[in-house]
Structure formats: structure tokens, C-alpha cells
Design an enzyme around this catalytic site. Structure first.
Site, short mmCIF file in Angstrom:
data_model
loop_
_atom_site.label_atom_id
_atom_site.label_comp_id
_atom_site.label_asym_id
_atom_site.label_seq_id
_atom_site.Cartn_x
_atom_site.Cartn_y
_atom_site.Cartn_z
CE1 TYR A 91 -15.32 10.36 32.45
CE2 TYR A 91 -15.58 9.21 30.37
CZ TYR A 91 -15.42 9.19 31.75
OH TYR A 91 -15.38 7.99 32.40
CD GLU A 120 -13.16 8.87 34.88
OE1 GLU A 120 -14.18 8.17 34.75
OE2 GLU A 120 -12.90 9.52 35.91
#
Ligand code: GDP
Ligand code: MN
Length: 421
Positions: free
Chosen positions: A120, A208
Site C-alpha cells: 500500500y 493512493e
């Protein structure tokens, strides 16, 4: 403002972040062709079909599907285009899917202890430290929310210098902490640097990548290749005027229809989760109204208390027509069990609001076809032309029987909570 994943991938690619190639389709018939295009260069064809909606959690909902043949691609496309995508990030009724990304699927390397090499990576603003922050985790993929909740230590947060941004030594430290090795380190740090730069350059509120993956080793990439296979961007609406390229990515069909309608009338409408519709003027008064409804609604009306369902700010210069529309918008939300009108007349005159309320009550048609407001309505007016406003409401009492006047804000909140509780 948010954009679709396929657009986010274009942004990443333009910043030099490697992403697998893909095309967007809008009909089932195009799935086979897009599959062939996506897999043309692969020895064993594998593509991924992904619903393009402004919400995550697609993988778990069955709206990200790996396919090996044109037939599987067509079946996946048919499923996604004819079902609504429901996840914890969508409204309960789900989202309609009209666009699909058909991309060449990435091979994901396996970790020694098992599991995919999925990471992530995100940049956002940390309000606590008042700095941008790089957030990274070795536990990327579809479980990231759970990881963040259960094991906050598995999330790395690296604050960014306000002027210098992400510095090279920071990126390197994070890359090693994530477990990147060999030639992966340079790839990962370059991706972090590019993401941090995109975040600032494009006035993002969130940039993101989840997951960032490592492919198995190949002759060209003996340590594997670091790739972004899903991305999400949100932009600061006050900054989009500087970015025609981002504005061009705006998709009106992904907007909350009530919010879009409000904007057309110069109103700003924000949907929330409670039961009280709030019609106010001015952002500050809106916040105070939210607070006082929550304060007086706390612990009332069954589970969770009585809370605002939305707020609609009519601003300083709304017309009677706009106020009428405002009511229609508020009452179009089935969850609204009561309405609180809280107006402090400055530039906005109380008599205009009052006339708007009466007009809306006259013309409002309920779902069952009957006319007039059915839900309790509590009105607190103060300021310019308040006497004229109150007189208009008083004279219309017979037409709006569910209406009560309030003397002040606390009285208004108490009355509306009592009416729905
Ligand atoms: P999200 O669930 O909406 O965040 O959608 P993602 O694009 O992140 O996909 C969810 C999961 O599907 C990922 O975490 C991967 O495990 C898997 N996945 C997505 N794309 C690919 C791909 O190209 N190859 C492989 N092997 N798995 C993929
Ligand atoms: Mn994802």
C-alpha cells in the site's frame, strides 16, 4: 473531486509510474476485442476486468475479475454491467456500472511465507501534524482497512517536508522497511517520489496506489518489476481550476444526484447519514446546526441517536425558487424524518425563506401522490425581515400543519428531535 481508476492510471503513467496497459469499454460486445488487445503480447493470456466506479472494495464484491479467455471476459463484463456494485464504500443500493477497464493482468510474486507481494502506498494531508504524509504498508491489497484497524504498527507514516517534499533518504528508508530488495529499491523509491510530486502538482487530497506489486523475476527484471495495479485520486475542488487536464476527467454520472441538482441552483448540499434534514444559510451556521442537532439528538430516537441527514446551505442570496428546490432536494432523501430550518437573515431575507417554505409545501408531491409536507418541520428565523417572515409562516399554518416555530437554536433542535424521536 474523484476520478476513475483508468484515469488515475493515466496520471500515474504520465508521471513515469509503471502500470499495465488497458482499455475502457462500455458494452459487453467490446469485451472480447479488449481482451485480445490486452493479452496480445502475453505468452499465456490473462486479463483483468475492473468496474469503473468511484468506490473501492471492488475485488471483494466480485467487480475485479481475472479472465483467461475472451468468453470469460465477456461473461465478467456482462455481470458487471448488469449488476450494481455494492461494497462498504458504496451507498446501500450500490452503484451503477457503465464503464469497465480491461487491462493486461499482472503476475504477482509470492512471498516466502505465502501471500502476494502487494503493498500500500499513499500520500495525503495529515491534519494533526499539518503536513503531507507518505503512508506505506507491506500489507497492501484488499485487507488494508482491516490491517490499519487491527495492526496500526504495520502502517508506516513518513511526514513530508512542506517545501522539500519527500526526500530521497526518506523514500529509501521506507522502501527497505517495506522489504524491497536489490533493483526493486530504486523502482519503489522512484514511484514514491513521483507519487509525492503528483500529489502536490495536481492539488490532490489523496493519491493512493493499492496494491503496488512485485512481479516474479524475468530475464529483463531479475528482481521482478514494481508495478501499480490500482490507484485512487481525490482532488481539492478549490484547486481544480488550475488543472484543465483534471477537470476534463470529471464524470458527472458519478456524482450524488442530489448534490449535483443543488449545485445547479447555486445551493450546496451535503448528504450525511442521520434523519434530520437541515436547511441553513452560511457554512458557519451549518456547522453550528450540525453540532446542536447532534448534541440534542444524542441517545434519542432508538439506536445511534438522532443526527443530521444532510445539510443544505442556501447561501446569502437564494431566490424563492431556489428555496423551493432546496426543500425538494432535502425531502427526496427517504431517510429524512424531520426538517430543521435555521436561518439567520443577513443578506438573505427571512421573508424570502418563509415564502419559499410555503411555496414548497404547496407544490410538494409525496411519493404516495398526496400534496404538502408530511414530515415535521421546525423553523427558526432571525435577522433581516424576521417579522415579515414569521407573519408569512403564521398565515400559512393551515397549509403547513406539521410546521412549528422555534424561539432559538436550542429550542429548534429540541423540537425537531422530539418530533422524530
Ligand atoms: P479494489 O478491490 O477495488 O481495491 O480493486 P483492486 O484493483 O485493488 O483489486 C483487488 C485485488 O485483486 C488486488 O489486491 C489483487 O489481489 C487482485 N488483482 C487486481 N488486479 C490484478 C492483476 O492484474 N493480477 C493479479 N494477479 N491480481 C490482481
Ligand atoms: Mn485496490
Amino acid at each position: 473531486m474523484k476520478i476513475h481508476e483508468y484515469q488515475a492510471r493515466q496520471l500515474l503513467a504520465s508521471a513515469g509510474i509503471p502500470v499495465p496497459a488497458g482499455t475502457v469499454i462500455e458494452s459487453v460486445e467490446d469485451a472480447a476485442g479488449a481482451f485480445k488487445q490486452a493479452t496480445a503480447m502475453q505468452p499465456s493470456p490473462l486479463a483483468v476486468i475492473k468496474a469503473q466506479v468511484h468506490a473501492g472494495g471492488r475485488g471483494k464484491a466480485g467487480f475485479v475479475k481475472l479472465v483467461k479467455t475472451a468468453e470469460e471476459a465477456t461473461a465478467a463484463a456482462r455481470f458487471m454491467l448488469s449488476n450494481r456494485m455494492k461494497s462498504p464504500q458504496t451507498p446501500a443500493e450500490g452503484l451503477e456500472v457503465t464503464k469497465l477497464l480491461v487491462a493486461s493482468a499482472a503476475d504477482i510474486a509470492q512471498r516466502r511465507g505465502g501471500g502476494n507481494e502487494e503493498f500500500y502506498l499513499a500520500v495525503t494531508t495529515d491534519r494533526k501534524t499539518r503536513r503531507n504524509v507518505l503512508i506505506a504498508s507491506r500489507e497492501g491489497g484488499v485487507e488494508i482497512e482491516q490491517v490499519a484497524h487491527d495492526r496500526p504498527d504495520a502502517i508506516i507514516k513518513e511526514p513530508l517536508h512542506p517545501l522539500l517534499g519527500l526526500q530521497r533518504h526518506q523514500a529509501t528508508t521506507v522502501a527497505f522497511a517495506l522489504g524491497f530488495r536489490g533493483k526493486q529499491v530504486a523502482q519503489a523509491t522512484q514511484i514514491m517520489a513521483a507519487l509525492a510530486k503528483l500529489f502536490v502538482d495536481k492539488d490532490c487530497t489523496l493519491a493512493e496506489i493499492n496494491p503496488l506489486i512485485i512481479t516474479p523475476p524475468t530475464a529483463r527484471h531479475p528482481d521482478g518489476e514494481v508495478l501499480a495495479i490500482d490507484a485512487k485520486f481525490s482532488f481539492d475542488d478549490n484547486g481544480t481550476f488550475r488543472h484543465p487536464d483534471i477537470q476534463a476527467m470529471f464524470d458527472p454520472t458519478e456524482e450524488n444526484p442530489a448534490e449535483a441538482k443543488a449545485r445547479r441552483f447555486g445551493l450546496s448540499y451535503i448528504a450525511l447519514d442521520g434523519q434530520i434534514g437541515c436547511l441553513v444559510n452560511g457554512a458557519g451556521l451549518a456547522m453550528a446546526t450540525m453540532d446542536i442537532v447532534k448534541l440534542h439528538g444524542h441517545g434519542k430516537g432508538g439506536s445511534g441517536g438522532v443526527e443530521p441527514a444532510n445539510f443544505l446551505d442556501v447561501g446569502g442570496s437564494a431566490t424563492e425558487e431556489a428555496v423551493t428546490e432546496a426543500f425538494k432536494i432535502i425531502l427526496s432523501d427517504q431517510r429524512v424524518k424531520g426538517v430543521l430550518v435555521n436561518i439567520f437573515g443577513g443578506i438573505m431575507r427571512c421573508d424570502v425563506i418563509a415564502q419559499g417554505i410555503v411555496n414548497a409545501a404547496r407544490s410538494f408531491v409525496n411519493p404516495d401522490g398526496s400534496k404538502g409536507f408530511k414530515v415535521p418541520l421546525v423553523v427558526r428565523l432571525e435577522g433581516t425581515n424576521v417579522d415579515e417572515g414569521r407573519a408569512i409562516l403564521k398565515n400559512a399554518k393551515a397549509e403547513v400543519p406539521t410546521m412549528q416555530a422555534a424561539t432559538d437554536l436550542a429550542d429548534a433542535a429540541n423540537k425537531v428531535v422530539a418530533a422524530v424521536g
